[in-house]
Design an enzyme around this catalytic site. Structure first.
Site, PDB file in Angstrom:
ATOM      1  N   LEU A 159      -1.231  12.994   1.748  1.00 30.15           N
ATOM      2  CA  LEU A 159      -1.246  13.167   0.492  1.00 30.15           C
ATOM      3  C   LEU A 159      -0.978  12.424  -0.854  1.00 30.15           C
ATOM      4  O   LEU A 159       0.159  11.823  -0.525  1.00 30.15           O
ATOM      5  CB  LEU A 159      -0.507  14.695   0.251  1.00 30.15           C
ATOM      6  CG  LEU A 159      -0.948  16.059   1.011  1.00 30.15           C
ATOM      7  CD1 LEU A 159      -0.152  16.974   0.915  1.00 30.15           C
ATOM      8  CD2 LEU A 159      -2.170  16.396   0.215  1.00 30.15           C
ATOM      9  N   GLY A 160      -1.479  12.183  -1.714  1.00 26.91           N
ATOM     10  CA  GLY A 160      -1.113  11.167  -2.850  1.00 26.91           C
ATOM     11  C   GLY A 160      -1.314   9.945  -2.367  1.00 26.91           C
ATOM     12  O   GLY A 160      -1.092   8.943  -3.316  1.00 26.91           O
ATOM     13  N   ILE A 206      -4.299 -10.867   6.564  1.00 26.04           N
ATOM     14  CA  ILE A 206      -4.310 -10.940   7.809  1.00 26.04           C
ATOM     15  C   ILE A 206      -5.645 -11.312   8.534  1.00 26.04           C
ATOM     16  O   ILE A 206      -5.502 -11.613   9.728  1.00 26.04           O
ATOM     17  CB  ILE A 206      -4.122  -9.375   8.431  1.00 26.04           C
ATOM     18  CG1 ILE A 206      -5.327  -8.475   7.781  1.00 26.04           C
ATOM     19  CG2 ILE A 206      -2.634  -8.784   7.876  1.00 26.04           C
ATOM     20  CD1 ILE A 206      -5.135  -7.144   8.465  1.00 26.04           C
ATOM     21  N   VAL A 226      -7.799  12.329  -1.960  1.00 24.76           N
ATOM     22  CA  VAL A 226      -8.275  13.308  -2.699  1.00 24.76           C
ATOM     23  C   VAL A 226      -7.347  13.847  -4.017  1.00 24.76           C
ATOM     24  O   VAL A 226      -7.763  14.190  -5.003  1.00 24.76           O
ATOM     25  CB  VAL A 226      -8.820  14.700  -2.254  1.00 24.76           C
ATOM     26  CG1 VAL A 226      -9.890  14.300  -1.190  1.00 24.76           C
ATOM     27  CG2 VAL A 226      -7.654  15.308  -1.423  1.00 24.76           C
ATOM     28  N   LYS A 266      -9.705   9.577  12.338  1.00 23.27           N
ATOM     29  CA  LYS A 266     -11.211   9.251  12.155  1.00 23.27           C
ATOM     30  C   LYS A 266     -11.551   8.470  13.518  1.00 23.27           C
ATOM     31  O   LYS A 266     -12.728   8.005  13.529  1.00 23.27           O
ATOM     32  CB  LYS A 266     -11.629   8.750  10.947  1.00 23.27           C
ATOM     33  CG  LYS A 266     -11.449   9.559   9.880  1.00 23.27           C
ATOM     34  CD  LYS A 266     -11.435   9.055   8.376  1.00 23.27           C
ATOM     35  CE  LYS A 266     -11.250  10.008   7.106  1.00 23.27           C
ATOM     36  NZ  LYS A 266      -9.925  10.674   7.263  1.00 23.27           N
ATOM     37  N   ALA A 311       0.195  -1.802   8.926  1.00 23.28           N
ATOM     38  CA  ALA A 311      -0.353  -0.917   7.993  1.00 23.28           C
ATOM     39  C   ALA A 311      -1.455  -1.368   7.075  1.00 23.28           C
ATOM     40  O   ALA A 311      -2.074  -0.809   6.334  1.00 23.28           O
ATOM     41  CB  ALA A 311       0.721  -0.263   7.028  1.00 23.28           C
ATOM     42  N   GLY A 326       0.859  -1.290  -0.092  1.00 20.50           N
ATOM     43  CA  GLY A 326       0.024   0.161   0.116  1.00 20.50           C
ATOM     44  C   GLY A 326       0.693   1.392   0.141  1.00 20.50           C
ATOM     45  O   GLY A 326       2.050   1.290   0.113  1.00 20.50           O
ATOM     46  N   SER A 382      -3.230   3.827  12.707  1.00 22.71           N
ATOM     47  CA  SER A 382      -4.430   3.962  13.020  1.00 22.71           C
ATOM     48  C   SER A 382      -4.967   5.384  12.183  1.00 22.71           C
ATOM     49  O   SER A 382      -4.322   5.816  11.186  1.00 22.71           O
ATOM     50  CB  SER A 382      -4.829   4.407  14.521  1.00 22.71           C
ATOM     51  OG  SER A 382      -6.160   4.690  14.739  1.00 22.71           O
ATOM     52  N   HIS A 425      -1.690  -9.156   0.707  1.00 18.83           N
ATOM     53  CA  HIS A 425      -2.603  -9.617   0.262  1.00 18.83           C
ATOM     54  C   HIS A 425      -2.618  -9.411  -1.379  1.00 18.83           C
ATOM     55  O   HIS A 425      -3.039 -10.652  -2.009  1.00 18.83           O
ATOM     56  CB  HIS A 425      -4.322  -9.353   0.598  1.00 18.83           C
ATOM     57  CG  HIS A 425      -5.261 -10.115   0.387  1.00 18.83           C
ATOM     58  ND1 HIS A 425      -6.436  -9.960   0.082  1.00 18.83           N
ATOM     59  CD2 HIS A 425      -5.312 -11.428   0.338  1.00 18.83           C
ATOM     60  CE1 HIS A 425      -7.180 -11.003  -0.191  1.00 18.83           C
ATOM     61  NE2 HIS A 425      -6.326 -11.996  -0.184  1.00 18.83           N
TER      62      HIS A 425
END
Length: 598
Positions: A436-437, A330, A442, A397, A351, A278, A394, A301
């Site tokens: 960012l990115g 996981i 966004v 949110k 992560a 990721g 984490s 994965h």
């Protein structure tokens, strides 16, 4: 050619000097003048070779070259004077003085005429774009000099901008400091500027943001000069500008690392990164690789993403680092325990997660299985096999969650905080703002919409978010692992929150368009979204920094038995109970939902 030209100048100059002083009378010994001329010729070439006047690139001539010419000429004149004294017992001071001046003018002029021709005629034949240079310091001066003397670039500097009042109206290499940064929009219009170059490489992010706000009021394209260190080291040239990145407009400088503490945690150890394919996970792997761990385990994965980061790291560090790609889910508890048993990692950076807020609103069971059950599997395996440090990635949110994703992250925090009290492993969490990115953020969405011609969709004109860069996020994870004592929730001071609509406007301008050309459409707040994000709840705040710009949240008491019971039921009934509890957290109705579940 230069040797022949100098020889002609030197041989004739002393006679020109003599006839300039005495055009009608023969005051001096002609034979002595001839001896002086020969002495001048020999001594000039001797000193010319000493000061390397025939091994210089005169198209780049400056003060150093002038000094070389003056030294060579002065010493040759002194040598001629000594010869006159030895032969005649007298020195023709006035004639030698005029000869010295003629040498300076003619020899120096012959050298600089080529540069003047190159700068003022050859470069003027090339169509160039008019450029405004921000910063009249050493970097800006170096840039203007390079632009004016080089025919390989397409920019012509027309003015400087600098906030130093002492520099106003000064000229540097023929370019005037025409105003301050507040004058940028007016100067761009008055001078027909097409390009703006920010030539202050040491500028802070906050100052870049302030200056860019002025630049964005114009139709000119804005770029940044590279760092002086990169120019000196030869990585880039002075006129290799880079685009202003969205990261430059965060309004704060990146958080620095405590290299020593991270090195103690990582160097020589076995490191496991889950979600290694990721955005955050892959960057953690890149950063970890620099610290020379004994072994790096890339767990993910998706085989394509793991393949990509595996090949990238092998190309860079394959000779010095053992890299093991592991395809695993996981949620598969047995597989995770097998990985921990075989490889015995010292540090785990967790992560792997589902993070897209609107998607998880539609798929709460999947959010629970990955973010809660998956985290529980990895954390309990870390506990069983004696991992030293476990760092959970984490989210902001998780604070007063109003959505499924945030709620699952909060429960994941509860899981590791509970384990930390019972385990020898140090379990900690790191809360991020928006990265960012990263995938699903966004920035890629806005870029795709801009490339398609617009409009850019923003949920609400007042919506704000905290932002950080991908490298910053990964460094914070590593720093948290180095600072971990067990049970902490680490939070980065991310400055002031940024309005999403302002981010969209900046990105449109950075892409070379105006807001009117692309357009901005307000689509309304999506399911589960907050208008404003928080990094810590009111009862979690520790005001003191544990590291520059890094804070620790207080541990908040919670009823873990209720959570544990729901997790057990979740495993038995395929996600139903716990996903309802998560939805309850998101809607702040957990008491009613727990009662109905029981």
């Amino acid at each position: 050619m230069l040797i022949l030209l100098d020889s002609l100048i030197v041989i004739t100059s002393i006679y020109v000097g003599y006839y300039t002083l005495h055009p009608y009378f023969n005051f001096y010994n002609f034979n002595l003048l001839t001896i002086s001329s020969i002495t001048l010729l020999a001594s000039h070439h001797l000193f010319a070779f000493k000061y390397r006047l025939y091994q210089r690139a005169w198209e780049y001539a400056s003060v150093g070259e002038v000094l070389g010419i003056v030294r060579a000429i002065t010493l040759s004149i002194i040598a001629a004077g000594v010869m006159q004294y030895l032969v005649n017992g007298n020195v023709y001071v006035r004639v030698l003085g005029i000869t010295w001046m003629l040498h300076i003018i003619l020899i120096g002029g012959s050298r600089f005429s080529w540069r003047m021709f190159r700068d003022n005629y050859m470069n003027s034949q090339i169509e160039k774009k008019r450029a405004l240079i921000i910063g009249a310091g050493s970097a800006g001066s170096m840039l203007v000099r390079q632009l004016k003397k080089s025919s390989d670039n397409d920019l012509y500097p027309v003015a400087f901008v600098d906030d130093d009042p002492k520099k106003q109206r000064l000229q540097i290499y023929g370019v005037t400091v025409a105003g301050k940064t507040i004058d940028i929009p007016k100067l761009v219009e008055d001078l027909n500027v097409e390009k703006i170059i920010i030539a202050i490489p040491s500028l802070s992010k906050k100052e870049i943001q302030r200056i860019y706000q002025e630049c964005s009021k114009t139709t000119a394209t804005t770029k940044i000069m590279p760092m002086i260190e990169d120019i000196v080291s030869g990585k880039v040239s002075v006129n290799q500008f880079r685009e202003v990145q969205v990261e430059d407009l965060l309004g704060r400088d990146p958080v620095q690392l405590d290299i020593d503490s991270i090195s103690k945690t990582v160097t020589g150890n076995t490191i496991l990164v889950t979600g290694a394919g990721g955005s955050i996970g892959s960057e953690i792997c890149r950063q970890v690789s620099k610290f020379k761990p004994k072994k790096l385990l890339l767990l993910g994965h998706g085989e394509n993403s793991i393949y990509q980061i595996d090949m990238e790291l092998r190309n860079k560090h394959g000779k010095d680092l053992e890299i093991i790609p592991i395809i695993a889910d996981i949620q598969d508890r047995d597989r995770i325990f097998e990985v921990m048993s075989v490889h015995a990692p010292d540090v785990v950076y967790h992560a792997a997660a589902h993070k897209h807020v609107p998607l998880m609103e539609y798929n709460p069971k999947e959010a629970v299985k990955n973010n809660v059950i998956g985290t529980k599997n990895v954390a309990e395996a870390a506990d069983m096999f004696g991992v030293s440090t476990f760092v959970l990635v984490s989210s902001d949110k998780a604070v007063n969650p109003t959505n499924v994703m945030g709620s699952t992250k909060r429960i994941a925090e509860m899981v590791i905080q509970k384990l930390d009290k019972e385990s020898q492993t140090n379990f900690v969490a790191v809360r991020f703002g928006n990265v960012l990115g990263s995938r699903g953020s966004v920035i890629p969405l806005f870029k795709n919409q801009i490339q398609a011609g617009g409009p850019v969709t923003v949920t609400h004109p007042d919506m704000t978010r905290y932002f950080m860069t991908i490298p910053e996020a990964s460094r914070l994870v590593m720093q948290a692992g180095a600072l971990a004592r067990g049970g902490e929730i680490f939070v980065l001071d991310m400055g002031e929150p940024v309005k999403i609509v302002d981010l969209a406007k900046n990105l449109i301008h950075l892409s070379g368009y105006t807001t009117e050309e692309i357009g901005i459409k307000f689509a309304g707040i999506r399911p589960g979204e907050k208008m404003y994000e928080e990094l810590l709840g009111e009862n979690e705040v520790h005001k003191k920094e544990v590291f520059p710009k890094i804070f620790i949240g207080k541990t908040v008491e919670f009823d873990y038995e209720r959570v544990a019971n729901l997790i057990e039921n979740h495993q038995s009934f395929d996600g139903g109970y716990l996903s309802k509890y998560v939805l309850g957290l998101a809607n702040k109705k957990e008491r009613m939902l727990v009662k109905s579940v029981n």
